[in-house]
Scaffold this motif. Structure first.
Motif, PDB file in Angstrom:
ATOM      1  N   ARG A 132     -50.224  12.790  36.482  1.00 41.92           N
ATOM      2  CA  ARG A 132     -49.598  11.811  36.715  1.00 41.92           C
ATOM      3  C   ARG A 132     -50.283  11.878  38.401  1.00 41.92           C
ATOM      4  O   ARG A 132     -50.342  13.362  38.541  1.00 41.92           O
ATOM      5  N   PHE A 133     -49.629  11.087  39.274  1.00 42.74           N
ATOM      6  CA  PHE A 133     -49.659  11.659  40.649  1.00 42.74           C
ATOM      7  C   PHE A 133     -48.078  11.113  40.748  1.00 42.74           C
ATOM      8  O   PHE A 133     -47.580   9.631  40.613  1.00 42.74           O
ATOM      9  N   LYS A 134     -47.924  12.016  41.950  1.00 43.08           N
ATOM     10  CA  LYS A 134     -46.545  11.544  42.682  1.00 43.08           C
ATOM     11  C   LYS A 134     -47.123  11.842  44.253  1.00 43.08           C
ATOM     12  O   LYS A 134     -47.505  12.568  45.355  1.00 43.08           O
ATOM     13  N   GLY A 135     -47.064  10.436  44.689  1.00 45.43           N
ATOM     14  CA  GLY A 135     -48.005  10.275  45.750  1.00 45.43           C
ATOM     15  C   GLY A 135     -49.172  11.112  45.967  1.00 45.43           C
ATOM     16  O   GLY A 135     -49.668  10.418  46.029  1.00 45.43           O
ATOM     17  N   VAL A 162     -50.790  18.321  37.423  1.00 42.61           N
ATOM     18  CA  VAL A 162     -52.301  18.715  36.540  1.00 42.61           C
ATOM     19  C   VAL A 162     -51.281  20.302  35.545  1.00 42.61           C
ATOM     20  O   VAL A 162     -50.601  21.010  36.083  1.00 42.61           O
ATOM     21  N   GLU A 163     -51.510  19.496  33.913  1.00 42.26           N
ATOM     22  CA  GLU A 163     -50.571  20.332  33.050  1.00 42.26           C
ATOM     23  C   GLU A 163     -52.122  21.420  32.981  1.00 42.26           C
ATOM     24  O   GLU A 163     -53.053  21.638  32.262  1.00 42.26           O
ATOM     25  N   ILE A 164     -52.513  22.903  32.956  1.00 44.98           N
ATOM     26  CA  ILE A 164     -52.263  23.898  32.876  1.00 44.98           C
ATOM     27  C   ILE A 164     -51.374  25.094  31.697  1.00 44.98           C
ATOM     28  O   ILE A 164     -50.226  25.597  32.060  1.00 44.98           O
ATOM     29  N   ASN A 165     -52.283  25.654  30.721  1.00 41.94           N
ATOM     30  CA  ASN A 165     -51.612  26.247  29.529  1.00 41.94           C
ATOM     31  C   ASN A 165     -50.250  25.425  29.804  1.00 41.94           C
ATOM     32  O   ASN A 165     -49.999  26.501  29.508  1.00 41.94           O
ATOM     33  N   GLY A 166     -49.675  24.471  29.352  1.00 44.04           N
ATOM     34  CA  GLY A 166     -48.651  24.114  28.747  1.00 44.04           C
ATOM     35  C   GLY A 166     -47.964  23.932  30.086  1.00 44.04           C
ATOM     36  O   GLY A 166     -47.001  23.545  29.783  1.00 44.04           O
ATOM     37  N   LYS A 167     -48.426  24.307  31.031  1.00 40.53           N
ATOM     38  CA  LYS A 167     -47.180  23.670  32.149  1.00 40.53           C
ATOM     39  C   LYS A 167     -47.651  23.041  33.105  1.00 40.53           C
ATOM     40  O   LYS A 167     -49.380  23.332  33.048  1.00 40.53           O
ATOM     41  N   THR A 168     -46.747  22.533  34.230  1.00 39.89           N
ATOM     42  CA  THR A 168     -47.815  21.919  34.906  1.00 39.89           C
ATOM     43  C   THR A 168     -47.475  22.823  36.593  1.00 39.89           C
ATOM     44  O   THR A 168     -46.572  22.996  37.022  1.00 39.89           O
ATOM     45  N   MET A 205     -59.783  28.159  35.857  1.00 42.99           N
ATOM     46  CA  MET A 205     -59.012  27.443  35.432  1.00 42.99           C
ATOM     47  C   MET A 205     -59.285  26.280  34.732  1.00 42.99           C
ATOM     48  O   MET A 205     -59.402  25.500  35.659  1.00 42.99           O
ATOM     49  N   LYS A 206     -58.139  25.619  33.177  1.00 39.79           N
ATOM     50  CA  LYS A 206     -58.924  24.453  32.938  1.00 39.79           C
ATOM     51  C   LYS A 206     -57.533  23.576  33.196  1.00 39.79           C
ATOM     52  O   LYS A 206     -56.808  24.238  32.738  1.00 39.79           O
ATOM     53  N   GLY A 207     -57.287  21.960  33.501  1.00 40.53           N
ATOM     54  CA  GLY A 207     -56.191  21.681  33.329  1.00 40.53           C
ATOM     55  C   GLY A 207     -56.564  20.142  33.007  1.00 40.53           C
ATOM     56  O   GLY A 207     -57.808  19.429  32.972  1.00 40.53           O
ATOM     57  N   LEU A 208     -54.950  19.648  32.769  1.00 35.88           N
ATOM     58  CA  LEU A 208     -55.817  17.778  31.971  1.00 35.88           C
ATOM     59  C   LEU A 208     -55.046  17.493  33.533  1.00 35.88           C
ATOM     60  O   LEU A 208     -53.558  17.534  34.218  1.00 35.88           O
ATOM     61  N   VAL A 209     -55.114  16.313  34.421  1.00 34.93           N
ATOM     62  CA  VAL A 209     -54.293  15.271  34.718  1.00 34.93           C
ATOM     63  C   VAL A 209     -52.684  14.491  33.920  1.00 34.93           C
ATOM     64  O   VAL A 209     -53.654  14.059  33.932  1.00 34.93           O
TER      65      VAL A 209
END
Length: 57
Positions: free
Chosen positions: A7-10, A15-21, A1-5
């Protein structure tokens, strides 16, 4: 499964994957992870997809 980073929270990477984080532990990622990286999650391994990042930029 692919995703886009997104942001960071600590110690968490969002990661956003298929429109969901999804929130994943930063310890699962390679040390050089950055916001905007495209990643592939295979089981418990996370790979940065440099070629796909270049295509998005």
């Amino acid at each position: 499964m692919k995703g886009l980073v997104e942001r960071f929270k600590g110690d968490i990477v969002v990661v956003e994957i298929n429109g969901k984080t999804r929130e994943l532990s930063k310890s699962l990622f390679p040390a050089e992870i950055e916001i905007g990286d495209v990643v592939e999650i295979v089981g418990d391994k996370i790979i940065i997809l440099k070629e796909e990042m270049d295509q998005l930029r």
